[in-house]
Scaffold this active site. Sequence first.
Site, mmCIF file in Angstrom:
data_model
loop_
_atom_site.group_PDB
_atom_site.id
_atom_site.type_symbol
_atom_site.label_atom_id
_atom_site.label_comp_id
_atom_site.label_asym_id
_atom_site.label_seq_id
_atom_site.Cartn_x
_atom_site.Cartn_y
_atom_site.Cartn_z
ATOM 1 N N ASP A 27 5.765 50.740 15.132
ATOM 2 C CA ASP A 27 6.348 50.485 13.820
ATOM 3 C C ASP A 27 7.708 51.193 13.790
ATOM 4 O O ASP A 27 7.972 52.079 14.621
ATOM 5 C CB ASP A 27 5.414 51.042 12.740
ATOM 6 C CG ASP A 27 6.032 50.990 11.361
ATOM 7 O OD1 ASP A 27 6.423 49.895 10.926
ATOM 8 O OD2 ASP A 27 6.139 52.066 10.733
ATOM 9 N N ASP A 29 9.987 52.100 10.394
ATOM 10 C CA ASP A 29 10.197 53.013 9.272
ATOM 11 C C ASP A 29 9.025 53.972 9.137
ATOM 12 O O ASP A 29 7.869 53.550 9.016
ATOM 13 C CB ASP A 29 10.386 52.227 7.975
ATOM 14 C CG ASP A 29 11.653 51.400 7.985
ATOM 15 O OD1 ASP A 29 12.723 51.957 7.705
ATOM 16 O OD2 ASP A 29 11.572 50.203 8.316
ATOM 17 N N THR A 119 8.268 45.640 13.023
ATOM 18 C CA THR A 119 8.609 46.178 11.713
ATOM 19 C C THR A 119 8.422 45.160 10.602
ATOM 20 O O THR A 119 8.535 43.948 10.827
ATOM 21 C CB THR A 119 10.070 46.682 11.700
ATOM 22 O OG1 THR A 119 10.433 47.114 10.380
ATOM 23 C CG2 THR A 119 11.040 45.587 12.130
ATOM 24 N N SER A 120 8.171 45.674 9.388
ATOM 25 C CA SER A 120 8.082 44.807 8.214
ATOM 26 C C SER A 120 9.452 44.512 7.615
ATOM 27 O O SER A 120 9.551 43.757 6.643
ATOM 28 C CB SER A 120 7.189 45.455 7.151
ATOM 29 O OG SER A 120 5.854 45.505 7.594
ATOM 30 N N LYS A 151 2.257 42.353 8.008
ATOM 31 C CA LYS A 151 1.199 43.361 7.903
ATOM 32 C C LYS A 151 0.631 43.342 6.484
ATOM 33 O O LYS A 151 1.391 43.183 5.535
ATOM 34 C CB LYS A 151 1.771 44.747 8.213
ATOM 35 C CG LYS A 151 2.432 44.855 9.587
ATOM 36 C CD LYS A 151 3.137 46.197 9.744
ATOM 37 C CE LYS A 151 3.937 46.245 11.028
ATOM 38 N NZ LYS A 151 4.678 47.520 11.183
ATOM 39 N N ASP A 176 2.478 54.393 10.787
ATOM 40 C CA ASP A 176 2.467 55.483 9.805
ATOM 41 C C ASP A 176 1.831 55.072 8.491
ATOM 42 O O ASP A 176 1.792 55.881 7.560
ATOM 43 C CB ASP A 176 3.902 55.947 9.516
ATOM 44 C CG ASP A 176 4.667 54.927 8.669
ATOM 45 O OD1 ASP A 176 5.182 55.301 7.593
ATOM 46 O OD2 ASP A 176 4.737 53.751 9.078
#
Length: 234
Positions: A27, A29, A119-120, A151, A176
Amino acid sequence: MPDPSPAALPSPGVAFADRTFDAVLFDMDGTLIDSVPAVERSWRRWAAEHGLPDADEFQVQHGTPARTLIAALLPEDRVEAAYDRIHALELDDNEGVTILPGTRDALAALPPERSAIVTSCTRPLAAARMAASGLVAPSVVVTADDVAHGKPDPDPFLLGARRLGVDPRRCLVVEDAPAGVASGRAAGCAVLVVTGTHSADELAAASPAPDALAAGLAAVRFVVGPDGVRVTDA
C-alpha cells in the site's frame, strides 16, 4: 507511533519464519509515505463545503477509496461532483507529505520483478504524492483508476500480482488499514500490517485478521534469495 501488541499479532519474523514470497505488494499512504495531515486537511475542507456535521473533526477512513466513502455519505446524485471536488482538493494540497522511515530500504531490497505499489489513490494523485515525498516507485503501480472495484475488494492486489506475473497466494501485502487487510486477504495474499494511521489494537481487530504486525517498515527487513523473499524483524 504506538507499539505493536505481541499478544495480539506476531511480528513478521515470527509469523513468516518458515515462508518465502515471490513478491511484496505495498500500500502507499500510511505504509510508504505519510500523507495524513494533507489528507485530513482536504477532507475536512470538503466536509465543510458539503455541509456535513462536525466537519472540523471529520474522520477520514484511511485506505478506503474516495468514491466509496463519498457514496456512503451523500445522495447518489451528488457523488460524482463531490468526488471531483475532493480529488481537486487533494491534488492541490500535498504540503508535508513525506517518506516514512524504512521505505527506501524496503524498496531498495527488492528487485523490480518482486515489488509493486497498490494504492487507493487515482493515478494523478499517486503521482503527485510520490513527487511531493520524493518516493521512487517500482515499475508496477496499481491505482484506483486501474480497477472496477477498489479495496476492500480483492481486485487491486489481484491486478498487482498479475502485472508482476506471480501467484497472489505467493505474495505478501503490506498495509496500514483494515480495508487493505480485507482486500489482501480476499486476494489470497498473506498480510503484514504496520501501525501509524491505525493503532495496533485496531489492526489486530480487523476481520479477517492480518498475519503479522510491525511498528512501521523500519522494523521489517526484506531479504531476497534464490527461493524468494524472506521477511524478518529488523
